[in-house]
Design an enzyme around this catalytic site. Structure first.
Site, mmCIF file in Angstrom:
data_model
loop_
_atom_site.group_PDB
_atom_site.id
_atom_site.type_symbol
_atom_site.label_atom_id
_atom_site.label_comp_id
_atom_site.label_asym_id
_atom_site.label_seq_id
_atom_site.Cartn_x
_atom_site.Cartn_y
_atom_site.Cartn_z
ATOM 1 N N ASN A 76 8.376 0.866 -15.897
ATOM 2 C CA ASN A 76 7.612 -0.328 -15.513
ATOM 3 C C ASN A 76 7.060 -1.056 -16.737
ATOM 4 O O ASN A 76 7.037 -2.287 -16.786
ATOM 5 C CB ASN A 76 6.478 0.044 -14.560
ATOM 6 C CG ASN A 76 6.959 0.091 -13.119
ATOM 7 O OD1 ASN A 76 8.140 -0.162 -12.845
ATOM 8 N ND2 ASN A 76 6.083 0.411 -12.193
ATOM 9 N N CYS A 130 2.417 -2.895 -8.765
ATOM 10 C CA CYS A 130 2.850 -1.880 -9.744
ATOM 11 C C CYS A 130 2.678 -2.289 -11.201
ATOM 12 O O CYS A 130 1.948 -1.622 -11.929
ATOM 13 C CB CYS A 130 4.296 -1.503 -9.474
ATOM 14 S SG CYS A 130 4.464 -0.622 -7.916
HETATM 15 N N1 LIG Z 1 5.104 -0.743 -3.797
HETATM 16 C C1 LIG Z 1 6.074 -0.502 -4.656
HETATM 17 O O1 LIG Z 1 6.949 -1.320 -4.907
HETATM 18 C C2 LIG Z 1 6.123 0.836 -5.384
HETATM 19 C C3 LIG Z 1 7.301 1.196 -6.052
HETATM 20 C C4 LIG Z 1 7.345 2.424 -6.689
HETATM 21 C C5 LIG Z 1 6.231 3.248 -6.700
HETATM 22 N N2 LIG Z 1 5.086 2.867 -6.068
HETATM 23 C C6 LIG Z 1 3.948 3.777 -6.076
HETATM 24 O O2 LIG Z 1 3.939 4.472 -4.829
HETATM 25 C C7 LIG Z 1 2.591 4.725 -4.416
HETATM 26 C C8 LIG Z 1 2.346 4.102 -3.052
HETATM 27 O O3 LIG Z 1 2.493 2.701 -3.172
HETATM 28 P P1 LIG Z 1 2.589 1.739 -1.901
HETATM 29 O O4 LIG Z 1 2.875 0.380 -2.417
HETATM 30 O O5 LIG Z 1 3.478 2.353 -0.876
HETATM 31 O O6 LIG Z 1 1.071 1.833 -1.398
HETATM 32 P P2 LIG Z 1 0.480 1.340 0.007
HETATM 33 O O7 LIG Z 1 -0.934 0.997 -0.273
HETATM 34 O O8 LIG Z 1 1.389 0.335 0.616
HETATM 35 O O9 LIG Z 1 0.550 2.654 0.911
HETATM 36 C C9 LIG Z 1 -0.252 3.782 0.740
HETATM 37 C C10 LIG Z 1 -0.539 4.354 2.121
HETATM 38 O O10 LIG Z 1 -1.206 5.610 1.965
HETATM 39 C C11 LIG Z 1 -2.177 5.727 3.000
HETATM 40 N N3 LIG Z 1 -3.163 6.740 2.617
HETATM 41 C C12 LIG Z 1 -4.114 6.680 1.658
HETATM 42 N N4 LIG Z 1 -4.812 7.826 1.617
HETATM 43 C C13 LIG Z 1 -4.275 8.641 2.561
HETATM 44 C C14 LIG Z 1 -4.568 9.959 3.011
HETATM 45 N N5 LIG Z 1 -5.561 10.686 2.462
HETATM 46 N N6 LIG Z 1 -3.810 10.484 3.997
HETATM 47 C C15 LIG Z 1 -2.810 9.763 4.557
HETATM 48 N N7 LIG Z 1 -2.505 8.501 4.183
HETATM 49 C C16 LIG Z 1 -3.222 7.959 3.197
HETATM 50 C C17 LIG Z 1 -2.735 4.325 3.127
HETATM 51 O O11 LIG Z 1 -3.368 4.128 4.372
HETATM 52 C C18 LIG Z 1 -1.455 3.483 2.964
HETATM 53 O O12 LIG Z 1 -0.845 3.219 4.215
HETATM 54 C C19 LIG Z 1 1.710 4.187 -5.537
HETATM 55 O O13 LIG Z 1 1.431 5.211 -6.438
HETATM 56 C C20 LIG Z 1 2.601 3.136 -6.186
HETATM 57 O O14 LIG Z 1 2.250 2.910 -7.538
HETATM 58 C C21 LIG Z 1 5.018 1.689 -5.400
#
Ligand SMILES: NC(=O)c1ccc[n+]([C@@H]2O[C@H](COP(=O)([O-])OP(=O)(O)OC[C@H]3O[C@@H](n4cnc5c(N)ncnc54)[C@H](O)[C@@H]3O)[C@@H](O)[C@H]2O)c1
Length: 432
Positions: free
Chosen positions: A209, A261
C-alpha cells in the site's frame, strides 16, 4: 471446509462469499446486529459489483450464513478469519482493539485445534499478540496465520477470485497446508501462494500500500510541476510508463488518494517504523503531498472565482473511487467542506455514495438524482470521482443546464482541446 469470518465488512463479506462460492461452509460474524439482520434477510449493506448476486446464491444454497454468535461459529469451524477494522488511532498507529478483542473471544470459545487467520491489515508483531491473547484463554492447540488481503474496492470479487498472489505468513506446516488447500481454487491460473514468516507477511501488506501511495503522490508532484512549467502530465505519464521498469499502472495524477486503506496504512507504517526509531522519510512526504493535493481543486476554483459566496458548484462523484459507495477519507469531503465554508452551495451527484454522503453532510448540500440534474444553475462543475458514466457526457446539454460552462476536473476525464471545442473553460490536473 468449515470457516468462520469475524467482521463482515468490505473484506469479511467478500472473503466469506468467495470462500462459500468455492464450496466451503462459511459463517460470517459481525457484532453489528443491524448489519447481520439485513444480511440474514438477503440484503447486502455495501455496494460492490457482483457481491449481491454472489451472496444471494451462496445463501440460497446454504453455504453462507450470518450471525452475531461468535462462540458457536468458532466451535463449529476449523479455520477462523479475523477481518475486523484496524482504524487509525489518535497517534496514527493501527488500533488493534477490535482484533485483540476478537482474538480473546476466539480463545474463550475454543474446543479443539483451530487455525486463526488474521486478514485485517495489522502491524508487524500482531500475530505474536494474537497468539498470546488466545493462549491466555485456552489450553487447546491452535495456529495463527497472517494472510493480508490485497483486494481493491470496486473490483473486490474479481481480485479475490483471481488474485495476483496470495501471501501466507505461518509458523507451522500443518496450518500452511490447510491454507494452501483453501486457496487452491483461486490460484489455478498460476498465481503464486507465497508462504513466509508472519512478520514478513504483515509487512508485505503495508509495503504494497505504501508503494502504491508513493506512486500516486509522486505523480501528483510531477503533475503540479507540469502545471508550473507548462508541460502536459499526460505526455510525461505515458512516456515514463512505457519504460518496463516503471510500467503504466498507477501513474494517474488526481486530487489525492483516499479510502479506508492508503491514508491509514501509510500513517501506521510511519508510526510503527518510528516506534523502533526508524524515520521513514519517504512516507512522511507521501502523506504530506497527499494532504496538499486534496486542497488543489478547491484552490483552482477559488483562484478562478475569487469570492465563492452565493456561487453554486455541481460536484460529480462523492465516493473515494468509482464502483464503491465508500467515502472514507474521500477527497470529496475536504473539497465540499471548503466550498461550504467559503459560502458556496453544493449540488452533488454520485451513483452509489449518496446514502453515505447524507450521513456526512446531512442537509448542508443538495443530492441530485442524476449528473445532469446536479448541473442546473451551477456556476461550475467539479469532477471528483472518475465514474465511467461521467466519461462521455452530452456537452451541449451540460452547457444549457449550467449558468456558466466552467469545469474543474480533478480526474482528467477530458482533454483540454475537447473542452475548448465544446465551449468550456476547463481546468484539470497537470495540464495547460
Ligand atoms: N476495504 C478494503 O479495501 C481493504 C482491503 C484490504 C485490507 N483491508 C483491511 O481489512 C480490515 C477490514 O477492513 P474493511 O474495509 O472490511 O472494514 P469494515 O469497517 O468495512 O468492516 C469491519 C467489520 O468488522 C465488524 N466488527 C468490528 N469489531 C467486531 C467484533 N468485535 N466482532 C465482530 N465484528 C466486529 C464491524 O462491525 C464491521 O462490519 C482492515 O484492517 C483493513 O485495513 C481493507
Amino acid at each position: 471446509m468449515k470457516i468462520a469470518v469475524i467482521g463482515t465488512g468490505y473484506v469479511g463479506l467478500v472473503a466469506g462469499a468467495c470462500f462459500a462460492e468455492s464450496g466451503n461452509d462459511v459463517i460470517c460474524i459481525d457484532n453489528n446486529a443491524g448489519k447481520v439482520r439485513l444480511l440474514q434477510k438477503g440484503g447486502v449493506p455495501i455496494y460492490e459489483p457482483g457481491l449481491e448476486e454472489l451472496v444471494r446464491r451462496n445463501r440460497h444454497e446454504g453455504r453462507l450464513t450470518f450471525s452475531t454468535a461468535l462462540p458457536k461459529a468458532v466451535r463449529e469451524s476449523a479455520v477462523i478469519f479475523i477481518a475486523v477494522g484496524t482504524p487509525q488511532d489518535e497517534d496514527g498507529s493501527a488500533d488493534l482493539k477490535h482484533v485483540l478483542r476478537v482474538a480473546r473471544d476466539i480463545g474463550r470459545a475454543m474446543n479443539g485445534y483451530k487455525v486463526i487467520v488474521d486478514k485485517s491489515t495489522v502491524p508487524v508483531g500482531t500475530a505474536v499478540k494474537v497468539r498470546e491473547t488466545i493462549g491466555r484463554e485456552t489450553k487447546h492447540p491452535f495456529s495463527v496465520v497472517s494472510n493480508p488481503e490485497f483486494l481493491k474496492q470496486g473490483a473486490a470479487i474479481e481480485d479475490f477470485m483471481k488474485p495476483d498472489r496470495v501471501v501466507i505468513g505461518v509458523e507451522e506446516p500443518r496450518a500452511a497446508e490447510l491454507m494452501m488447500e483453501l486457496y487452491s481454487p483461486f490460484t489455478r491460473t498460476g498465481a503464486p501462494i507465497m508462504v513466509m514468516d508472519c512478520a514478513s507477511a504483515e509487512l508485505t501488506k503495508y509495503a504494497a500500500n505504501a508503494m502504491l501511495a508513493t506512486r500516486i503522490s509522486f505523480m501528483n508532484e510531477v503533475a503540479n510541476l507540469c502545471e508550473a512549467v507548462g508541460a502536459d502530465v499526460d505526455h510525461v505519464r505515458k512516456a515514463i510508463g512505457s519504460d518496463k521498469r516503471i510500467g503504466p499502472s498507477f501513474l494517474f495524477p488526481g486530487i489525492g488518494y483516499g479510502g479506508s486503506c492508503f491514508p491509514k496504512d501509510v500513517q501506521a507504517m510511519i508510526r510503527f517504523a518510528s516506534d523502533i526509531n526508524y524515520d521513514f522519510r519517504i512516507l512522511q512526504s507521501v502523506e504530506a503531498v497527499n494532504l496538499r493535493q486534496k486542497t488543489r481543486l478547491f484552490a483552482k476554483i477559488k483562484r478562478h472565482f475569487g469570492r465563492l459566496k452565493g456561487k453554486t458548484v455541481a460536484v460529480w462523484g462523492l465516493a473515494f473511487k468509482p464502483k464503491t459507495d465508500d467515502m472514507r477519507e474521500a477527497p470529496a469531503i475536504p473539497l465540499i467542506e471548503a466550498l461550504l465554508a467559503a459560502g458556496a452551495r453544493v449540488q452533488a451527484y454520485d451513483p452509489e455514495a449518496v446514502t453515505v454522503a447524507r450521513g456526512i453532510f446531512g442537509k448542508r448540500i443538495t443530492y441530485s438524482p442524476s449528473n445532469y440534474d446536479a448541473l442546473k444553475g451551477a456556476d461550475a462543475l467539479a469532477i471528483v470521482t472518475e465514474w465511467n458514466e461521467f466519461r462521455r457526457p452530452d456537452f451541449a446539454r451540460m452547457r444549457t443546464l449550467m449558468r456558466s460552462p466552467i469545469i474543474f476536473d480533478g480526474r482528467n476525464l477530458f482533454t483540454p482541446e475537447q473542452m475548448t471545442q465544446n465551449g468550456f473553460t476547463y481546468y484539470s490536473i497537470g495540464r495547460r
